[in-house]
Design an enzyme around this catalytic site. Structure first.
Site, PDB file in Angstrom:
ATOM      1  N   HIS A   1       0.798  -1.241   0.000  1.00 26.47           N
ATOM      2  CA  HIS A   1       0.000   0.000   0.000  1.00 26.47           C
ATOM      3  C   HIS A   1       0.823   1.281   0.000  1.00 26.47           C
ATOM      4  O   HIS A   1       0.288   2.354  -0.265  1.00 26.47           O
ATOM      5  CB  HIS A   1      -0.933   0.053   1.221  1.00 26.47           C
ATOM      6  CG  HIS A   1      -1.932  -1.058   1.293  1.00 26.47           C
ATOM      7  ND1 HIS A   1      -2.813  -1.343   0.268  1.00 26.47           N
ATOM      8  CD2 HIS A   1      -2.195  -1.970   2.273  1.00 26.47           C
ATOM      9  CE1 HIS A   1      -3.572  -2.369   0.617  1.00 26.47           C
ATOM     10  NE2 HIS A   1      -3.212  -2.779   1.826  1.00 26.47           N
TER      11      HIS A   1
HETATM   12  O1  ZLS Z   1      -2.805  -5.235   2.850  1.00 25.27           O
HETATM   13  O2  ZLS Z   1      -9.845   0.250   7.179  1.00 25.27           O
HETATM   14  C1  ZLS Z   1      -8.892   0.973   7.403  1.00 25.27           C
HETATM   15  C2  ZLS Z   1      -9.034   2.459   7.637  1.00 25.27           C
HETATM   16  C3  ZLS Z   1      -9.767   2.941   8.721  1.00 25.27           C
HETATM   17  C4  ZLS Z   1     -10.502   1.995   9.622  1.00 25.27           C
HETATM   18  C5  ZLS Z   1      -9.624   1.563  10.789  1.00 25.27           C
HETATM   19  N1  ZLS Z   1      -9.171   2.756  11.545  1.00 25.27           N
HETATM   20  C6  ZLS Z   1      -8.349   2.308  12.663  1.00 25.27           C
HETATM   21  C7  ZLS Z   1      -8.405   3.667  10.661  1.00 25.27           C
HETATM   22  C8  ZLS Z   1      -9.260   4.114   9.472  1.00 25.27           C
HETATM   23  C9  ZLS Z   1     -10.266   3.147   7.398  1.00 25.27           C
HETATM   24  N2  ZLS Z   1      -7.650   0.471   7.444  1.00 25.27           N
HETATM   25  C10 ZLS Z   1      -7.370  -0.940   7.279  1.00 25.27           C
HETATM   26  C11 ZLS Z   1      -5.946  -1.115   6.803  1.00 25.27           C
HETATM   27  C12 ZLS Z   1      -5.666  -2.519   6.373  1.00 25.27           C
HETATM   28  C13 ZLS Z   1      -4.236  -2.663   5.914  1.00 25.27           C
HETATM   29  C14 ZLS Z   1      -3.919  -4.022   5.334  1.00 25.27           C
HETATM   30  C15 ZLS Z   1      -2.465  -4.141   4.997  1.00 25.27           C
HETATM   31  C16 ZLS Z   1      -2.137  -5.313   4.070  1.00 25.27           C
HETATM   32  O3  ZLS Z   1      -2.521  -6.525   4.636  1.00 25.27           O
HETATM   33  C17 ZLS Z   1      -0.640  -5.352   3.736  1.00 25.27           C
HETATM   34  C18 ZLS Z   1       0.285  -5.456   4.875  1.00 25.27           C
HETATM   35  C19 ZLS Z   1      -7.611  -1.622   8.565  1.00 25.27           C
HETATM   36  N3  ZLS Z   1      -8.286  -2.763   8.684  1.00 25.27           N
HETATM   37  C20 ZLS Z   1      -8.267  -3.090   9.999  1.00 25.27           C
HETATM   38  C21 ZLS Z   1      -7.602  -2.096  10.674  1.00 25.27           C
HETATM   39  N4  ZLS Z   1      -7.199  -1.214   9.756  1.00 25.27           N
HETATM   40  C22 ZLS Z   1      -7.351  -2.034  12.100  1.00 25.27           C
HETATM   41  C23 ZLS Z   1      -7.869  -2.991  12.937  1.00 25.27           C
HETATM   42  C24 ZLS Z   1      -7.610  -2.916  14.344  1.00 25.27           C
HETATM   43  C25 ZLS Z   1      -6.827  -1.900  14.835  1.00 25.27           C
HETATM   44  C26 ZLS Z   1      -6.345  -1.600  16.215  1.00 25.27           C
HETATM   45  C27 ZLS Z   1      -5.056  -0.866  15.881  1.00 25.27           C
HETATM   46  C28 ZLS Z   1      -5.629   0.053  14.851  1.00 25.27           C
HETATM   47  C29 ZLS Z   1      -6.683   0.697  15.747  1.00 25.27           C
HETATM   48  C30 ZLS Z   1      -7.173  -0.433  16.687  1.00 25.27           C
HETATM   49  C31 ZLS Z   1      -6.364  -0.951  14.001  1.00 25.27           C
HETATM   50  C32 ZLS Z   1      -6.584  -1.010  12.629  1.00 25.27           C
HETATM   51 ZN    ZN Z   2      -3.812  -7.355   3.412  1.00 19.62          ZN
END
Ligand code: ZLS
Ligand code: ZN
Ligand code: CA
Length: 396
Positions: A149
């Site tokens: 990403h």
């Molecule tokens: O491909 O969905 C999102 C963005 C948000 C929702 C989550 N909040 C925290 C931020 C804003 C819209 N982000 C995804 C990113 C997924 C990245 C995948 C990487 C890869 O596998 C390659 C390495 C996301 N999904 C789940 C989370 N973020 C998430 C779940 C749980 C937590 C804990 C730590 C942080 C906050 C609480 C977090 C993120």
């Molecule tokens: Zn992933």
């Protein structure tokens, strides 16, 4: 160990394994789903099976600033290299973090040794690419890489430095065409975007697609690269948007069909395969019903193409299943998938972490009740149809 397991060096080709235990010591934070420790668990299982005796093992160095700058902007790198974990400024009114380069939020937190972590992931990917280019390796493995990403000047989705783009740029110095394949459950948007304007890289990502509810929300079937008249990269981005619950059988049918057609048309000279393990059933963030066998079948298919190949890691948020998949896929790389025992080695460290003592847990063992499959066969045929038509625009 190697003798007792029956694993020997593959005949007629070399596999190299690139890692650095320093990388695994970094922490994104207690609740963050990305656990670099999964690399430790994976490696310990791979070594327990005796596979290191069949590969060339390299301790990765950190990539240099100049190497990172082959893709990333120097402004971004300078900030990444100097920012301190406690430095996230907050908006005075609503106290929301005021992020620069998307750094310091909950997805891409600032943590101790962040720059080191990033440069080591890029270092392993670059070392892998150089072993391929020098023909010392036919397959090079960098499970610590695959951070698809990251953008030129922005962190995104747990990724800060795009090691894949940096490695592909290295391959492009010697190979005319590189095929990038991405089986992480998320869309490989950073790699796709980096090569939007060239016909020397074709990208294909299989992913869960729901523009409103699943990260990053891009990667629709008809997002195939900017279609301007003068863009040689038009039509060189293939996207396979999927729904919850896809099974091994459906995924492998799609993968073989689509990747088979792409290879026939695009005739890549090398392959970069991102093996994100969050597409497995039971992943903390994933939505699919893939098993270790189905995930591994993609690696097997690519290996049979007999092209120089880098295997990258990527996502994967249930460490025991990440370790299973990357162990099985390492065995495929060294052609030992039929020799390794489906029962985890007795002496494997952290054996209790795996819950079951098998490399191939059933869907019932993983999930109890498998996730409902929301991928009707008709939709999969439509996807194949679209890709087939798209490929007519790709010159062979
Ligand atoms: O491909 O969905 C999102 C963005 C948000 C929702 C989550 N909040 C925290 C931020 C804003 C819209 N982000 C995804 C990113 C997924 C990245 C995948 C990487 C890869 O596998 C390659 C390495 C996301 N999904 C789940 C989370 N973020 C998430 C779940 C749980 C937590 C804990 C730590 C942080 C906050 C609480 C977090 C993120
Ligand atoms: Zn992933
Ligand atoms: Ca993907």
């Amino acid at each position: 160990l190697a003798e007792s397991s029956g694993i020997t060096r593959p005949k007629g080709y070399n596999v190299s394994f690139h890692c650095n235990p320093e990388m695994e010591k970094h922490h994104f934070g207690m609740t963050h789903p990305m656990k670099p420790w999964r690399l430790t668990l994976s490696k310990s299982l791979i070594y327990s099976y005796g596979m290191s005796f069949a590969m060339d093992n390299y301790l990765t160095r950190a990539a240099t600033y100049e190497e990172l700058a082959s893709f990333h902007s120097t402004d971004y790198l300078d900030f990444l290299g100097t920012v301190l974990p406690e430095a996230v400024p907050r908006d005075l009114e609503n106290q929301n973090p005021d992020l620069k380069y998307n750094l310091g939020g909950s997805d891409c937190p600032l943590f101790d040794g962040l720059y080191n972590y990033c440069s080591m992931s890029a270092g392993s990917a670059l070392d892998a690419a150089r072993k391929i280019v020098s023909k010392q390796s036919d397959i090079a493995i960098a499970w610590g890489g695959g951070l698809h990403h990251a953008k030129k000047a922005e962190a995104s989705g747990f990724c800060y430095i795009n090691d894949i783009v940096i490695a592909i740029l290295e391959l492009l110095r010697f190979y005319p065409r590189v095929l990038y394949i991405d089986i992480d459950v998320h869309h490989g948007d950073g790699v796709e975007e980096a090569f939007f304007s060239t016909d020397r890289v074709m990208t294909v990502s299989f992913h869960k697609y729901d523009p409103n509810n699943f990260f990053p929300g891009t990667g629709a079937l008809d997002d195939n690269g900017p279609k301007s008249e003068h863009n040689p990269g038009a039509h060189h981005a293939v996207n396979v948007p999927l729904n919850d619950g896809i099974t091994d059988e459906q995924y492998d049918m799609l993968f073989n069909n689509i990747v088979g057609k792409i290879v026939e048309k695009f005739r890549p000279s090398a392959i970069a395969l991102q093996c994100g393990a969050d597409s497995l059933a039971g992943d903390r963030l994933g939505r699919f019903n893939l098993q270790v066998q189905g995930h591994g079948a993609c690696v097997e298919f690519c290996k049979r193409l007999n092209l120089p190949m880098i295997l990258f890691g990527g996502g994967g948020y249930t460490p025991r299943n990440v370790a299973r998949a990357w162990t099985y896929e390492t065995s495929i790389a060294i052609n030992s998938q039929d020799k390794i025992s489906p029962i985890l080695p007795e002496h494997a460290p952290w054996r209790e972490q795996f819950r079951q003592d098998t490399l191939f847990p059933t869907l019932e063992q993983i999930l109890g009740e498998p996730r409902q499959n929301r991928n009707p066969q008709k939709r999969l045929q439509e996807i194949i149809q679209h890709v087939t038509e798209q490929l007519r625009f790709v010159e062979s």
